[in-house]
Design an enzyme around this catalytic site. Structure first.
Site, PDB file in Angstrom:
ATOM      1  NE  ARG A 115     -55.923 -22.817 -51.243  1.00 29.81           N
ATOM      2  CZ  ARG A 115     -54.714 -22.962 -50.742  1.00 29.81           C
ATOM      3  NH1 ARG A 115     -54.439 -22.278 -49.683  1.00 29.81           N
ATOM      4  NH2 ARG A 115     -53.925 -23.908 -51.157  1.00 29.81           N
ATOM      5  CG  HIS A 134     -51.040 -18.197 -54.983  1.00 29.64           C
ATOM      6  ND1 HIS A 134     -51.173 -17.317 -53.744  1.00 29.64           N
ATOM      7  CD2 HIS A 134     -50.127 -19.418 -54.288  1.00 29.64           C
ATOM      8  CE1 HIS A 134     -50.797 -18.102 -52.535  1.00 29.64           C
ATOM      9  NE2 HIS A 134     -49.972 -19.101 -53.149  1.00 29.64           N
ATOM     10  CG  HIS A 137     -45.574 -18.221 -52.681  1.00 34.88           C
ATOM     11  ND1 HIS A 137     -44.939 -19.412 -52.013  1.00 34.88           N
ATOM     12  CD2 HIS A 137     -46.913 -18.244 -52.493  1.00 34.88           C
ATOM     13  CE1 HIS A 137     -45.866 -20.112 -51.665  1.00 34.88           C
ATOM     14  NE2 HIS A 137     -46.914 -19.685 -51.933  1.00 34.88           N
ATOM     15  CG  ASP A 139     -51.191 -23.199 -46.185  1.00 35.00           C
ATOM     16  OD1 ASP A 139     -51.065 -22.291 -46.517  1.00 35.00           O
ATOM     17  OD2 ASP A 139     -51.422 -24.355 -47.124  1.00 35.00           O
ATOM     18  CD  GLU A 183     -47.622 -17.266 -49.029  1.00 30.73           C
ATOM     19  OE1 GLU A 183     -48.556 -16.938 -49.830  1.00 30.73           O
ATOM     20  OE2 GLU A 183     -47.347 -18.331 -48.490  1.00 30.73           O
TER      21      GLU A 183
HETATM   22  C1  GLA Z   1     -49.893 -20.874 -50.510  1.00 30.84           C
HETATM   23  C2  GLA Z   1     -50.871 -21.416 -49.797  1.00 30.84           C
HETATM   24  C3  GLA Z   1     -50.711 -23.156 -49.671  1.00 30.84           C
HETATM   25  C4  GLA Z   1     -49.885 -23.554 -51.067  1.00 30.84           C
HETATM   26  C5  GLA Z   1     -48.898 -22.905 -51.351  1.00 30.84           C
HETATM   27  C6  GLA Z   1     -48.155 -23.071 -52.587  1.00 30.84           C
HETATM   28  O1  GLA Z   1     -48.810 -20.677 -49.211  1.00 30.84           O
HETATM   29  O2  GLA Z   1     -51.696 -20.990 -48.766  1.00 30.84           O
HETATM   30  O3  GLA Z   1     -51.775 -23.710 -49.297  1.00 30.84           O
HETATM   31  O4  GLA Z   1     -51.045 -23.654 -52.018  1.00 30.84           O
HETATM   32  O5  GLA Z   1     -49.287 -21.163 -51.459  1.00 30.84           O
HETATM   33  O6  GLA Z   1     -48.091 -24.351 -52.778  1.00 30.84           O
END
Ligand code: GLA
Length: 391
Positions: free
Chosen positions: A115, A144, A218, A290, A355
């Site tokens: 982000r 992304h 990803h 996350d 990731e």
């Molecule tokens: C990343 C983000 C998540 C989500 C995924 C895609 O990992 O950190 O919050 O948006 O991508 O769904």
């Protein structure tokens, strides 16, 4: 003998001699031809390329989004299963349902993975506005790469053999101003499947104007096999003493917090499910894990960032990277509306992502390692997913 007969005889002799040479020097056979994978809405045909190694491992990758579609990995008895989430054909990746939930299955994301707050950043005195394609906690940001990131473009693919391993080189040129980013960015992502069961991804980029770059893979893994239930029983280790806490918009606050004494401590192995439902502010923001972990490293170069063990199949995965961070995302936003390759729905937490990356929102966070690539510099990072078994 006619001239065409002579030509045929010569060709046959040369082919036989080459095959003999290949055997004598144990060289790899030429890679199989790519198969059709579908046609984009703009009418561009895309293909599926296959990498194999001598242990039976197989990676199938399409040049749409440089996406790993299948990854066949042996379990402790040698049985191969596909351990990544994905679809059997292109239309799965372009469907309205997929675009709506946007899980980025198996793709390369960019120009900036994760982000960017308020979908904007300022560089060399100029403010750049990006597409606000994500609104966690009601707060708009760019996720992304924007509305049409590198996950949705057609890459130019070349099959090569690198150090004896089947490899695939994907190239994409992102034009100056694409998705609001400055500079023409030339990107090459190379995938190799080695004899030691490594899926190695090497990223390279060059620009003609200063620009933020943060590329990652990803992939959603389920080491029991895609479509085989949730990933909560996988045991995870993260070589990270700190993580970057976020606000309700999933944007880092700028602090590095010690994981000690929190559900974010994976320095010793824990199952993903053990603490995911704990009542804790950070887990609340992410709907589970996350977050970006800050990899403990002593020097530059490839370092072990994460290890995963799936007890039932015995499969293990180690992630090595040159990057400073790793986003562990537990598939919290999957909701069962997408059905994958094996005909099984993908419910919440049926795959997890690791990731490798620079920290999210780096272009707006001066205290984070820089993600700015300047003309004359080369962006170069490597991540290796190593597969094994625990008996
Ligand atoms: C990343 C983000 C998540 C989500 C995924 C895609 O990992 O950190 O919050 O948006 O991508 O769904």
């Amino acid at each position: 003998m006619s001239s065409s007969g002579l030509a045929t005889t010569c060709r046959t002799a040369v082919t036989t001699a080459l095959a003999g040479l290949c055997t004598a020097f144990s060289m790899a056979a030429p890679p199989p031809a790519p198969s059709p994978f579908g046609t984009t809405k703009e009418g561009v045909p895309v293909h599926l390329y296959t990498l194999t190694n001598r242990n039976g491992m197989k990676a199938e990758i399409t040049n749409y989004g440089a996406t790993v579609v299948r990854l066949l990995v042996p379990d402790r008895s040698g049985k191969l299963d596909d351990v990544v989430l994905g679809f059997p054909a292109l239309d799965g990746y372009t469907s309205d349902a997929f675009r709506k939930s946007n899980p980025y299955f198996g793709a390369i994301v960019g120009r900036f993975g994760n982000r960017i707050a308020h979908a904007a950043f300022t560089l060399e005195g100029k403010t750049y506005q990006l597409a606000a394609n994500n609104t966690p906690g009601g707060l708009p940001c760019s996720l992304h790469g924007g509305s049409k990131g590198f996950d949705q473009v057609v890459w130019e693919a070349t099959q090569v053999t690198r150090k004896g391993a089947d490899s695939l080189e994907m190239r994409y040129v992102s034009k100056d101003g694409e998705e609001g980013y400055p500079g023409t960015l030339e990107v090459t992502v190379s995938f190799s499947l080695t004899a030691s069961n490594d899926l190695k991804i090497q990223y390279l980029a060059k620009t003609d104007k200063a620009t933020p770059v943060n590329l990652t893979h990803h992939g959603y893994f389920n080491l029991r096999g895609e479509g085989q239930g949730d990933i909560l029983g996988h045991q995870l280790t993260l070589k990270a003493s700190h993580f970057t806490p976020v606000d309700k918009g999933l944007i880092p606050t700028g602090k590095l917090l010690p994981v000690k004494g929190t559900p974010f401590d994976f320095l010793a192995p824990h199952t993903i499910g053990e603490r995911i439902a704990a009542v804790e502010e950070q887990l609340g923001f992410g709907g589970g894990y996350d977050h970006n972990w800050v990899i403990d490293r002593k020097k530059k170069g490839l370092a072990l960032a994460a290890s995963v063990v799936e007890p039932a199949s015995g499969r293990t995965m180690d992630v090595f990277t040159t990057e400073p961070g790793i986003q562990f995302y537990a598939g919290n936003f999957l909701d069962g509306t997408l059905t994958g390759k094996g005909g099984q729905a993908y419910p919440k937490r049926s795959g997890f992502c690791l990731e490798t990356q620079h920290y999210p929102d780096s272009p707006n966070q001066p205290s984070f390692p820089s993600t700015i690539l300047k003309p004359g510099q080369t962006y170069r990072t490597t991540t290796v997913y190593h597969f094994g078994v625990k008996r």
